[in-house]
Structure formats: C-alpha cells, structure tokens
Design a protein around this motif. Structure first.
Motif, PDB file in Angstrom:
ATOM      1  N   LYS A 130      -9.431  -1.472  -2.647  1.00 52.09           N
ATOM      2  CA  LYS A 130     -10.586  -1.747  -3.494  1.00 52.09           C
ATOM      3  C   LYS A 130     -10.431  -1.092  -4.864  1.00 52.09           C
ATOM      4  N   TYR A 131     -10.061   0.189  -4.894  1.00 46.95           N
ATOM      5  CA  TYR A 131      -9.897   0.890  -6.160  1.00 46.95           C
ATOM      6  C   TYR A 131      -8.670   0.400  -6.922  1.00 46.95           C
ATOM      7  N   ARG A 141       0.816  -1.221   0.000  1.00 52.22           N
ATOM      8  CA  ARG A 141       0.000   0.000   0.000  1.00 52.22           C
ATOM      9  C   ARG A 141       0.844   1.262   0.000  1.00 52.22           C
ATOM     10  N   SER A 187      -6.506   2.928  -0.877  1.00 53.38           N
ATOM     11  CA  SER A 187      -7.667   2.046  -0.976  1.00 53.38           C
ATOM     12  C   SER A 187      -7.348   0.847  -1.869  1.00 53.38           C
TER      13      SER A 187
END
Length: 94
Positions: A52-53, A40, A50
């Motif tokens: 998810k994105y 990340r 994020s």
C-alpha cells in the motif's frame, strides 16, 4: 491502448503536445507496472513489506514526474531509467 493512441497521434502530427502525451503515457505505464509487479523482497526497509505504501510512493513519484515532464520536456528520457534498472536485475537473476 492509451499509449498506442497517443503514439499514433504523435507520429501523425509530430507536434510537441503529441510528444508530451506519448511520453507521459509511457511514464504512467512504467510506474504502474513497477507499482504492481515489483517484488516485495526488494522493497526499501522504509515500507516494511507494505504494498500500500509502496503504491502510494509510486503514485506520488508519477505525479511529480508528470508535472516536471510538462514543465521541462527534455527530462522525459530520464524519468523511467531508475525504475527499469532494478527490475532488470530481478529478471536477469533467473
């Protein structure tokens, strides 16, 4: 298992369809690996950390690269390179 079975099919038949199946399955495995294990801290600022994105973006890139690989098979060698190099930088820093 899918990459292995497509690789066996390609090397047994040496057909263009087998080559496409083999290379597209490798592209999918690499993109899935990057989507799951990319740190990340190295995400572009666009995603704000994020996952998810980031996974959605990786899925879209995978779909586009799959379509392009089927339309122009000579591009298959270049689809994975931009995604392997940043990961290699993370592993070599330890």
């Amino acid at each position: 298992m899918i990459v292995g079975s497509f690789s066996i099919y390609f090397h047994a038949t040496l057909s263009l369809v087998g080559q496409l199946l083999d290379e597209v399955s490798i592209i999918w495995v690499v993109f899935c690996g990057v989507a799951l294990w990319f740190p990340r801290r190295l995400y572009p600022s666009l995603f704000n950390g994020s996952r998810k994105y980031f996974k959605l973006m990786m899925f879209l890139i995978t779909m586009v690269s799959t379509v392009l690989a089927c339309m122009k098979p000579s591009l298959n060698n270049f689809f994975m390179m931009p995604f392997i190099i940043p990961c290699w930088e993370c592993w070599s820093s330890k």
